[in-house]
Write an enzyme that holds these catalytic residues in place. Structure first.
Site, PDB file in Angstrom:
ATOM      1  N   ASP A  20       3.001  -4.971   8.355  1.00 31.34           N
ATOM      2  CA  ASP A  20       1.761  -4.214   8.177  1.00 31.34           C
ATOM      3  C   ASP A  20       0.586  -5.188   8.276  1.00 31.34           C
ATOM      4  O   ASP A  20       0.363  -6.008   7.389  1.00 31.34           O
ATOM      5  CB  ASP A  20       1.793  -3.527   6.805  1.00 31.34           C
ATOM      6  CG  ASP A  20       0.490  -2.802   6.470  1.00 31.34           C
ATOM      7  OD1 ASP A  20      -0.450  -2.842   7.274  1.00 31.34           O
ATOM      8  OD2 ASP A  20       0.424  -2.205   5.379  1.00 31.34           O
ATOM      9  N   CYS A  26      -4.914   2.686  -3.686  1.00 36.16           N
ATOM     10  CA  CYS A  26      -3.678   3.177  -3.037  1.00 36.16           C
ATOM     11  C   CYS A  26      -2.573   2.134  -3.115  1.00 36.16           C
ATOM     12  O   CYS A  26      -1.796   1.952  -2.171  1.00 36.16           O
ATOM     13  CB  CYS A  26      -3.947   3.579  -1.581  1.00 36.16           C
ATOM     14  SG  CYS A  26      -5.031   5.007  -1.410  1.00 36.16           S
ATOM     15  N   HIS A  65       0.860  -1.182   0.000  1.00 35.99           N
ATOM     16  CA  HIS A  65       0.000   0.000   0.000  1.00 35.99           C
ATOM     17  C   HIS A  65       0.899   1.235   0.000  1.00 35.99           C
ATOM     18  O   HIS A  65       2.036   1.204   0.479  1.00 35.99           O
ATOM     19  CB  HIS A  65      -0.873  -0.041   1.256  1.00 35.99           C
ATOM     20  CG  HIS A  65      -1.938   1.004   1.342  1.00 35.99           C
ATOM     21  ND1 HIS A  65      -1.663   2.304   1.682  1.00 35.99           N
ATOM     22  CD2 HIS A  65      -3.280   0.930   1.167  1.00 35.99           C
ATOM     23  CE1 HIS A  65      -2.803   2.993   1.708  1.00 35.99           C
ATOM     24  NE2 HIS A  65      -3.800   2.187   1.399  1.00 35.99           N
ATOM     25  N   LYS A  74     -10.390  -1.195  10.059  1.00 38.99           N
ATOM     26  CA  LYS A  74     -10.347  -2.410   9.241  1.00 38.99           C
ATOM     27  C   LYS A  74     -10.808  -3.631  10.034  1.00 38.99           C
ATOM     28  O   LYS A  74     -10.933  -4.719   9.473  1.00 38.99           O
ATOM     29  CB  LYS A  74      -8.924  -2.655   8.734  1.00 38.99           C
ATOM     30  CG  LYS A  74      -8.335  -1.520   7.884  1.00 38.99           C
ATOM     31  CD  LYS A  74      -9.117  -1.319   6.587  1.00 38.99           C
ATOM     32  CE  LYS A  74      -8.582  -0.145   5.781  1.00 38.99           C
ATOM     33  NZ  LYS A  74      -7.401  -0.428   4.999  1.00 38.99           N
ATOM     34  N   GLN A 116      -4.576  -5.301   6.715  1.00 39.40           N
ATOM     35  CA  GLN A 116      -5.518  -6.157   5.999  1.00 39.40           C
ATOM     36  C   GLN A 116      -5.611  -7.569   6.581  1.00 39.40           C
ATOM     37  O   GLN A 116      -6.467  -8.345   6.169  1.00 39.40           O
ATOM     38  CB  GLN A 116      -5.131  -6.242   4.525  1.00 39.40           C
ATOM     39  CG  GLN A 116      -5.282  -4.945   3.771  1.00 39.40           C
ATOM     40  CD  GLN A 116      -6.729  -4.489   3.659  1.00 39.40           C
ATOM     41  OE1 GLN A 116      -7.650  -5.289   3.650  1.00 39.40           O
ATOM     42  NE2 GLN A 116      -6.941  -3.177   3.591  1.00 39.40           N
TER      43      GLN A 116
END
Length: 626
Positions: A416, A580, A339, A442, A419
């Site tokens: 990260d 993005c 991202h 999220k 997600q």
């Protein structure tokens, strides 16, 4: 609710009424039905309770069940029921969740969105009874359950009895009621479960929350959906289908209510005050930090820093650890999947320090090529930063293996989890990154809140990021002494209410069971992939063997915005654009895709509606030329 008003069950959570019935038994769903009828009508069908209890305990539990003690005889159950008439007294009901939790120690307030499947509703369910709740004195749960031993029953009943002067109540996070105990905490050093109202007699939540849930209930998507009021929203006259979960998730009633309760009863700035509301707000805020710690299995709450979200967390690391440790000629390794939030901050850092940004490539399926990643790891690589799940393709990266490879090279790792956190279990001690970041929105929490996890030695080595109140121990005109982490990195007034909302969201996910969610979503993803493949001209972008949630695609003859608009006419929300993540889309030769993304409240029926709409679009409209 007071004990003098037992005729009225409208404010009494049905899961609490029949809390002692273990959720891993097929009869548990029937019990929930009875409880909900009682909540709606104000009358509890005692005969039906007796029938269910007889059936449930005469059959016994599966040998694998934590409740298994051998099946008591029918006569022993019947005699115990006859020995004491059934009724309900608030102080005698423990918070043993009706979802499949083996003990009160693993239970937080129950939610209405889960029930076991495969049950037969007893004949008496739904029949009215001339006996109502006021006709009896108190339920004796040990008599109702015969020889079944409920862990912590004594402790929970004692805690409730100790609070009888304050009319203790048991709440369900999905019921529309809100936790009361958080509003009356007297000390920031004593952490009580918020479903016990007032006083200091509650169980210590640190003790109770130390035991992770061992079991999860059977998953029922229809019941889960009832916890999300926005799913009843009409768009263009049609029921909303929310397939934009990779952009943001919807919020359960438990989170909505928790936020409202905070502003109604707890709103204050935290720390540094002697008044009641400051204590309540501080307790709620720090309880949320503990919930985050538990959810990601961090060693300590001191490892958890509240931030606005993943983007701010990555920037924090870049501006503190990165600025301190990277210089001319050093290297940062990221992946092609990233991202923009995991690209741009490192580019800015490289421009400032003279470091270089290297990119691990992906294959034609969208998976990182580990052999090429290994080649990038050299003595100049100070940091590796990559996503656990791609937001554009849905690729699940081999995070643990990649972290081990980086550590073998002497590099620090930022993972990260934006997600991944809502789709799979997160265990930072097992994965072993130096940093882990995610966004609350999220994972069914409010926007504008997230968390940064850091190993203690790494956080201790990082300079302060922003200066101001809350992050200081002492200030003079000559110098400032900072707090240690996490306060050191939380300057000023933080997003207190939404941090509390984040805690409520994670607790909600815990009650459903993250493994249940992962299993259901995987099955739905497989189904969606199969039926979408039948749409003429549809091509998936990203076909990694390991995927989560995301189904990016192109449709021959139609641009992404056109498809998104057509789906919107049917009430279906998808993301159309570059998400993005322009570098990874360009790797596959496209500028944009249509991206349906799934969550555990989505259904096969919703997938079918999307597929039917796409097929109709292809067959009934002349494609535009682009």
């Amino acid at each position: 609710m007071s004990t003098s008003n037992l005729n009225d069950l409208s404010s009494f959570e049905p899961e609490a009424i029949l809390a002692a019935v273990p959720g891993d038994h097929p009869r548990a769903a029937a019990v929930l039905v009875l409880g909900r009828e009682a909540s709606q009508t104000g009358h509890l069908d005692v005969a039906a309770i007796s029938q269910i209890a007889n059936e449930l305990y005469s059959e016994g539990f599966p040998a694998s069940s934590p409740f298994y003690v051998g099946a008591p005889s029918q006569s022993s159950v019947s005699s115990s029921l006859e020995a004491s008439p059934l009724s309900l007294e608030v102080g005698s009901i423990p918070n043993v969740s009706s979802v499949a939790q083996p003990s009160a120690a693993t239970s937080v307030p129950a939610y209405a969105g889960v029930a076991s499947s495969g049950f037969e509703t007893p004949v008496s369910l739904g029949q009215s009874t001339t006996k109502d709740l006021a006709a009896y004195k108190s339920i004796e749960l040990d008599q109702l359950l015969g020889s079944i031993d409920i862990p912590y029953l004594t402790e929970l009943n004692q805690a409730l009895e100790d609070q009888s002067h304050a009319q203790p109540q048991v709440f369900s996070a999905a019921s529309g009621q809100t936790p009361a105990a958080a509003s009356v905490e007297k000390s920031t050093n004593t952490d009580h479960f918020y479903f016990l109202q007032s006083g200091d007699g509650g169980l210590d939540s640190k003790t109770l929350s130390a035991v992770a849930p061992d079991k999860s209930p059977a998953f029922d998507v229809d019941l889960v959906r009832k916890d999300f009021p926005i799913l009843n929203e009409l768009v263009n006259g049609r029921r909303l289908v929310w397939f934009d979960n990779a952009a943001t998730t919807q919020k359960p009633q438990a989170v909505i209510d928790r936020l409202a309760y905070f502003y109604q009863h707890e709103n204050s700035n935290i720390h540094r005050a002697a008044h009641e509301l400051a204590a309540r707000a501080t307790d709620a805020y720090e309880h949320a930090r503990e919930t985050v710690r538990r959810f990601i299995n961090a060693p300590s709450v001191d490892n958890v820093i509240f931030v606005r979200g993943t983007t701010e967390a990555i920037n924090l690391v870049a501006k503190t650890w990165g600025k301190k440790h990277l210089g001319e000629g050093d290297e940062i390794v990221i992946s092609h999947l990233e991202h923009h939030a995991n690209i741009v901050p490192w580019q800015m850092l490289c421009q400032e320090t003279g470091a270089k940004l290297k990119v691990a490539p992906v294959d034609d399926c969208g998976q990182i090529i580990l052999s090429e990643y290994q080649k990038l790891l050299n003595s100049r690589v100070k940091l590796v930063s990559f996503t656990q799940v791609s937001n554009a393709l849905g690729t699940v990266t081999p995070a643990k293996q990649m972290i081990e490879m980086a550590h073998a090279n002497g590099s620090k790792v930022l993972l990260d989890g934006a997600q991944s956190v809502s789709h799979m279990r997160t265990d930072v001690q097992d994965l072993n990154p130096d940093f882990f970041v995610f966004s609350g929105h999220k994972v069914f929490a409010p926007t504008g809140i997230g968390a940064l996890y850091g190993k203690p030695e790494v956080l201790a080595d990082m300079p302060a990021w922003q200066g101001g109140g809350n992050m200081i121990q002492d200030v003079t005109f000559e110098k400032t002494v900072y707090h240690e982490a996490p306060n050191k990195f939380e300057a000023g007034t933080g997003n207190i209410a939404d941090a509390v909302g984040l805690g409520a969201a994670l607790e909600y996910v815990e009650r459903i069971g993250i493994d249940n969610i992962a299993r259901y979503e995987h099955e739905l993803l497989v189904y969606a992939t199969q039926v979408m493949s039948q749409v003429p001209g549809l091509t998936f972008i990203g076909n990694a063997k390991e995927k989560a949630s995301v189904l990016s695609f192109k449709l021959d003859g139609f641009n992404s915005e056109e498809i998104g608009a057509a789906l919107n006419q049917e009430g279906i929300a998808v993301r159309s654009g570059h998400h993005c993540a322009q570098p990874i889309l360009r790797r596959f030769g496209v500028e944009t895709t249509v991206r349906p993304s799934l969550a555990f409240y989505n259904t096969r029926g919703e997938v079918d509606l999307m597929v039917e709409t796409l097929k109709r679009l292809v067959s009934n409209r002349a494609p535009s030329i682009h």
